[in-house]
Scaffold this motif. Structure first.
Motif, PDB file in Angstrom:
ATOM      1  N   PRO A 248      28.966  32.102  38.249  1.00 30.84           N
ATOM      2  CA  PRO A 248      28.266  32.608  37.068  1.00 30.84           C
ATOM      3  C   PRO A 248      28.127  34.121  37.047  1.00 30.84           C
ATOM      4  O   PRO A 248      27.917  34.713  36.005  1.00 30.84           O
ATOM      5  CB  PRO A 248      26.888  31.943  37.174  1.00 30.84           C
ATOM      6  CG  PRO A 248      26.703  31.717  38.647  1.00 30.84           C
ATOM      7  CD  PRO A 248      28.074  31.408  39.182  1.00 30.84           C
ATOM      8  N   ALA A 249      28.209  34.755  38.216  1.00 32.82           N
ATOM      9  CA  ALA A 249      28.034  36.207  38.271  1.00 32.82           C
ATOM     10  C   ALA A 249      28.834  36.753  39.435  1.00 32.82           C
ATOM     11  O   ALA A 249      29.303  36.022  40.289  1.00 32.82           O
ATOM     12  CB  ALA A 249      26.552  36.567  38.433  1.00 32.82           C
ATOM     13  N   GLY A 250      28.970  38.048  39.464  1.00 32.39           N
ATOM     14  CA  GLY A 250      29.677  38.675  40.571  1.00 32.39           C
ATOM     15  C   GLY A 250      30.991  39.287  40.141  1.00 32.39           C
ATOM     16  O   GLY A 250      31.505  39.019  39.055  1.00 32.39           O
ATOM     17  N   ASN A 251      31.554  40.084  41.026  1.00 30.40           N
ATOM     18  CA  ASN A 251      32.784  40.800  40.729  1.00 30.40           C
ATOM     19  C   ASN A 251      33.996  40.220  41.422  1.00 30.40           C
ATOM     20  O   ASN A 251      35.057  40.830  41.402  1.00 30.40           O
ATOM     21  CB  ASN A 251      32.636  42.266  41.162  1.00 30.40           C
ATOM     22  CG  ASN A 251      31.770  43.053  40.211  1.00 30.40           C
ATOM     23  OD1 ASN A 251      31.627  42.683  39.059  1.00 30.40           O
ATOM     24  ND2 ASN A 251      31.185  44.120  40.700  1.00 30.40           N
ATOM     25  N   SER A 252      33.860  39.079  42.059  1.00 29.97           N
ATOM     26  CA  SER A 252      34.972  38.550  42.838  1.00 29.97           C
ATOM     27  C   SER A 252      36.210  38.305  41.980  1.00 29.97           C
ATOM     28  O   SER A 252      37.331  38.622  42.399  1.00 29.97           O
ATOM     29  CB  SER A 252      34.562  37.261  43.552  1.00 29.97           C
ATOM     30  OG  SER A 252      34.134  36.282  42.627  1.00 29.97           O
ATOM     31  N   GLN A 253      36.019  37.750  40.779  1.00 29.73           N
ATOM     32  CA  GLN A 253      37.181  37.491  39.927  1.00 29.73           C
ATOM     33  C   GLN A 253      37.877  38.791  39.525  1.00 29.73           C
ATOM     34  O   GLN A 253      39.103  38.862  39.446  1.00 29.73           O
ATOM     35  CB  GLN A 253      36.756  36.707  38.672  1.00 29.73           C
ATOM     36  CG  GLN A 253      36.252  35.305  38.948  1.00 29.73           C
ATOM     37  CD  GLN A 253      37.300  34.432  39.616  1.00 29.73           C
ATOM     38  OE1 GLN A 253      38.490  34.529  39.317  1.00 29.73           O
ATOM     39  NE2 GLN A 253      36.868  33.581  40.533  1.00 29.73           N
ATOM     40  N   LYS A 254      37.078  39.823  39.312  1.00 36.05           N
ATOM     41  CA  LYS A 254      37.660  41.119  38.945  1.00 36.05           C
ATOM     42  C   LYS A 254      38.455  41.699  40.103  1.00 36.05           C
ATOM     43  O   LYS A 254      39.572  42.192  39.915  1.00 36.05           O
ATOM     44  CB  LYS A 254      36.555  42.081  38.521  1.00 36.05           C
ATOM     45  CG  LYS A 254      37.058  43.470  38.143  1.00 36.05           C
ATOM     46  CD  LYS A 254      35.917  44.352  37.694  1.00 36.05           C
ATOM     47  CE  LYS A 254      36.418  45.742  37.315  1.00 36.05           C
ATOM     48  NZ  LYS A 254      35.306  46.608  36.844  1.00 36.05           N
ATOM     49  N   ILE A 255      37.890  41.656  41.306  1.00 38.15           N
ATOM     50  CA  ILE A 255      38.584  42.175  42.479  1.00 38.15           C
ATOM     51  C   ILE A 255      39.863  41.386  42.735  1.00 38.15           C
ATOM     52  O   ILE A 255      40.926  41.967  43.003  1.00 38.15           O
ATOM     53  CB  ILE A 255      37.673  42.120  43.716  1.00 38.15           C
ATOM     54  CG1 ILE A 255      36.471  43.049  43.539  1.00 38.15           C
ATOM     55  CG2 ILE A 255      38.443  42.493  44.969  1.00 38.15           C
ATOM     56  CD1 ILE A 255      36.817  44.508  43.449  1.00 38.15           C
ATOM     57  N   VAL A 256      39.780  40.072  42.656  1.00 33.87           N
ATOM     58  CA  VAL A 256      40.971  39.238  42.857  1.00 33.87           C
ATOM     59  C   VAL A 256      42.031  39.575  41.808  1.00 33.87           C
ATOM     60  O   VAL A 256      43.222  39.709  42.123  1.00 33.87           O
ATOM     61  CB  VAL A 256      40.606  37.742  42.795  1.00 33.87           C
ATOM     62  CG1 VAL A 256      41.859  36.882  42.774  1.00 33.87           C
ATOM     63  CG2 VAL A 256      39.734  37.361  43.989  1.00 33.87           C
ATOM     64  N   GLY A 257      41.598  39.737  40.563  1.00 33.10           N
ATOM     65  CA  GLY A 257      42.546  40.101  39.506  1.00 33.10           C
ATOM     66  C   GLY A 257      43.199  41.444  39.763  1.00 33.10           C
ATOM     67  O   GLY A 257      44.410  41.614  39.528  1.00 33.10           O
ATOM     68  N   ASN A 258      42.424  42.419  40.252  1.00 33.06           N
ATOM     69  CA  ASN A 258      42.998  43.730  40.575  1.00 33.06           C
ATOM     70  C   ASN A 258      44.029  43.626  41.690  1.00 33.06           C
ATOM     71  O   ASN A 258      45.075  44.281  41.659  1.00 33.06           O
ATOM     72  CB  ASN A 258      41.890  44.700  40.985  1.00 33.06           C
ATOM     73  CG  ASN A 258      41.040  45.140  39.814  1.00 33.06           C
ATOM     74  OD1 ASN A 258      41.427  44.984  38.652  1.00 33.06           O
ATOM     75  ND2 ASN A 258      39.872  45.679  40.102  1.00 33.06           N
ATOM     76  N   LEU A 259      43.724  42.813  42.701  1.00 32.67           N
ATOM     77  CA  LEU A 259      44.677  42.622  43.797  1.00 32.67           C
ATOM     78  C   LEU A 259      45.961  41.958  43.308  1.00 32.67           C
ATOM     79  O   LEU A 259      47.060  42.284  43.775  1.00 32.67           O
ATOM     80  CB  LEU A 259      44.042  41.776  44.899  1.00 32.67           C
ATOM     81  CG  LEU A 259      43.022  42.479  45.797  1.00 32.67           C
ATOM     82  CD1 LEU A 259      42.224  41.461  46.606  1.00 32.67           C
ATOM     83  CD2 LEU A 259      43.715  43.453  46.727  1.00 32.67           C
ATOM     84  N   MET A 260      45.841  41.055  42.358  1.00 28.77           N
ATOM     85  CA  MET A 260      47.002  40.307  41.864  1.00 28.77           C
ATOM     86  C   MET A 260      48.018  41.192  41.154  1.00 28.77           C
ATOM     87  O   MET A 260      49.177  40.808  40.996  1.00 28.77           O
ATOM     88  CB  MET A 260      46.540  39.193  40.908  1.00 28.77           C
ATOM     89  CG  MET A 260      45.738  38.103  41.573  1.00 28.77           C
ATOM     90  SD  MET A 260      46.741  37.028  42.601  1.00 28.77           S
ATOM     91  CE  MET A 260      47.728  36.184  41.366  1.00 28.77           C
ATOM     92  N   VAL A 261      47.594  42.366  40.704  1.00 28.47           N
ATOM     93  CA  VAL A 261      48.528  43.273  40.018  1.00 28.47           C
ATOM     94  C   VAL A 261      48.695  44.590  40.778  1.00 28.47           C
ATOM     95  O   VAL A 261      49.326  45.516  40.284  1.00 28.47           O
ATOM     96  CB  VAL A 261      48.048  43.569  38.579  1.00 28.47           C
ATOM     97  CG1 VAL A 261      48.015  42.301  37.757  1.00 28.47           C
ATOM     98  CG2 VAL A 261      46.669  44.241  38.572  1.00 28.47           C
ATOM     99  N   ASP A 262      48.147  44.661  41.990  1.00 31.79           N
ATOM    100  CA  ASP A 262      48.163  45.914  42.741  1.00 31.79           C
ATOM    101  C   ASP A 262      49.570  46.265  43.209  1.00 31.79           C
ATOM    102  O   ASP A 262      50.347  45.377  43.592  1.00 31.79           O
ATOM    103  CB  ASP A 262      47.234  45.793  43.950  1.00 31.79           C
ATOM    104  CG  ASP A 262      47.171  47.073  44.757  1.00 31.79           C
ATOM    105  OD1 ASP A 262      46.491  48.008  44.307  1.00 31.79           O
ATOM    106  OD2 ASP A 262      47.817  47.124  45.822  1.00 31.79           O
TER     107      ASP A 262
END
Length: 569
Positions: free
Chosen positions: A269-283
């Motif tokens: 429901p909250a947190g930045n984990s999905q954002k960090i994972v998404g950033n890694l996926m296109v890094d």
């Protein structure tokens, strides 16, 4: 470059000379940086001219002297290994390890852009490039053990860590014993420093890039348990790694389905984990670098350095590499250009930060806390226990009505039209929203769509009002704001500027921030009501523009907004 004469510096002497030369270069002073940029501009103009004497001028470009010395040393080291084989490789590796050990004695080794940081980055880059010739079996265990020690060291910057991870992946691809040692390395790393497990995950991700299906499945088995790690950085990295590997697997094996369920879980429901994972996926590094095909001069000496927060002067220009190729009349001992379009164009949203900290180097786990749940903010980095006593507590944002009631006619506009770096603007947007700045004025409102801006703004652009005023239209805009009763305040160092800690902001203020390098233009300074500077106690000449703006905005809020909140005296 031709062959190295047999009579030149036998044994370890030449290896030490080449290793020193490959890591050569002081920290450029501001005046030297300006001079070199001017010379670079002049050189670009001259390139359009034709005439005799150009070959001689090529050697006289002093702004390329450091890069040229390092490049020639790298090429000479490769030639030396090609001619003298294992003996030369052993000598060079020993010289590099000695260099890094010396740099680690520096008290500034964990400070981003310090001389120790730069020298270690250059030394590790040379070692990575030398691995194209194959690390001899006689020293592969020594190199592997050194790499593990470097990764366990909490002081390493990303420019060092990523190159070391890449080197370990190449060692494992060629040596079955090292591949076996990797299987239990995560436990050793976790016992020593939990954050270092992220490097282990990165190594496995590199190994999976072009592996066969059985190898990918075995790597998936190793990675899956870490998707449940308590450490935020390790957990995010493991989830992203599993997603990348799963995307290359087909079929309905139970392990595939389990990995897909874990990797694609999005129910938090909250947190930045999905954002960090998404950033890694296109890094550029985590998602695209191939440890075999992408080992070229441009990727190691340009892309890897500049995408990990190092300035332009730390890279070796591709144009210089190609000029040396043309002069040599034949190919260099290593490919020059990066052939991976994805690596050239992919963003660097995770590994582009530097740290200036005595204790540890940067980790993206430290930037996730603003929007993350309490679990992630309360984690330790593995170097000690979590503090006891006071508990962390998130501030509950004020409702719009409460914000408006406490302003009572007070108003602040922040002008950032002269700032062009997306990271600075993203951070400034976040600061502005937190302190309820009325308007953030930028040169181009489309900047809010920039990925780097969003990585720093943490979605603040969704609430912060942003107005577009280009620099050429700014004088007229400022005149109108002055007519409306706003005081124009420039954040700048000047002969008649006032220290920030002594300045009382008017209730209606327009704060003007300058260009990252040139500051506030003189034409604007002549029109302002006050010029205010921050009193500095150290030796560094200036603060980052976003940091400066944050201090000014907080001071305004302290004087006119925060003190009026209920319960605050």
């Amino acid at each position: 470059m031709g062959s190295i004469p047999e009579g030149v510096a036998k044994g370890g002497e030449l290896c030490s000379i080449l290793a020193d030369l490959a890591s050569f270069g002081p920290i450029p002073k501001k005046e030297i940086v300006v001079l070199h940029r001017c010379l670079r501009m002049v050189d670009e103009e001259r390139k359009e001219e034709k005439g005799e004497g150009r070959e001689e001028e090529e050697e006289l470009r002093i702004h390329e002297a450091t890069a040229r010395a390092r490049l020639y040393a790298i090429l000479a080291a490769l030639r030396l290994v090609d001619q003298r084989g294992e003996e030369a490789m052993v000598g060079l590796v020993g010289a590099i390890r000695t260099q890094i050990a010396e740099a680690d004695k520096s008290s500034s080794k964990s400070f981003g852009l310090s001389l120790a940081h730069r020298k270690k980055t250059r030394a590790v880059a040379l070692l990575l490039i030398l691995s194209t010739r194959g690390i001899p079996k006689s020293i592969s265990d020594t190199v592997f053990s050194s790499c593990v020690d470097w990764l366990l060291d909490p002081s390493q910057q990303f420019s060092i860590k990523l190159a070391v991870e890449w080197l370990v992946a190449r060692l494992a691809q060629r040596d079955e014993q090292i591949r076996e040692r990797l299987k239990g390395l995560d436990t050793k790393m976790a016992d020593t420093r939990i954050g270092s497990v992220s490097s282990w995950v990165n190594i496995l991700t590199l190994l999976a890039r072009n592996a066969d299906t059985p190898t990918r499945v075995s790597l998936l088995h190793l990675l899956l348990p870490w998707c449940t790690a308590q450490n935020f950085a390790v957990r995010c990295t493991a989830i992203a790694a599993c997603r990348l590997i799963i995307a290359r697997l087909t079929g309905a094996e139970p392990i595939y389905e389990m990995a897909r369920a874990v990797g694609n879980f999005g129910g938090e429901p909250a947190g930045n984990s999905q954002k960090i994972v998404g950033n890694l996926m296109v890094d550029f590094y985590f998602a695209t670098i191939d440890p075999e095909r992408d080992l070229d001069l441009e990727t190691v000496c340009c892309i890897l350095t500049m995408r990990t927060g190092l300035p332009h002067d730390e890279s070796i220009p591709v144009e210089l590499m190609e000029a040396i190729v043309a002069r040599a009349g034949g190919p260099l001992p290593i490919r020059v250009r990066c052939a991976n379009d994805a690596a050239l164009t992919a963003p660097s949203l995770v590994y582009n930060s530097l740290q200036k900290n005595q204790r540890c180097a940067p980790s993206f786990e430290t930037d996730e806390g603003s929007g993350a749940g309490g679990e992630e903010r309360g984690e330790t980095d593995g170097t000690g226990d979590a503090p006891s006593g006071s508990a962390q507590k998130k501030i509950i944002p004020k409702e719009d009505g409460e914000r408006e009631r406490r302003r009572e006619g007070k108003s602040i506009y922040v002008v950032a039209s002269f700032i062009d770096k997306a990271a600075n603007l993203g951070g400034l947007c976040r600061t502005s929203e937190i302190f309820t700045v009325d308007r953030l004025v930028v040169a181009d409102a489309a900047i809010v769509n920039d990925a780097t801006f969003k990585a720093l703004s943490m979605s603040a652009e969704s609430w912060q009002k942003i107005e577009e005023v280009r620099p050429d239209a700014l004088p007229a805009w400022l005149a109108e704001m002055k007519r409306r009763g706003y005081a124009l305040v420039a954040a700048e160092q000047a002969s008649d500027s006032v220290p920030l800690h002594r300045y009382q902001f008017p209730e209606k203020t327009v704060l003007i921030m300058g260009d990252e390098k040139r500051g506030v233009p003189m034409a604007i300074l002549r029109a302002v009501d006050a010029i205010v500077h921050i009193e500095q106690l150290g030796r560094v000449r200036s603060l980052n523009v976003h940091v400066t703006a944050a201090l000014f905005i907080e001071k305004y809020a302290e004087q006119h907004l925060v003190e009026r909140l209920p319960g605050v005296r």
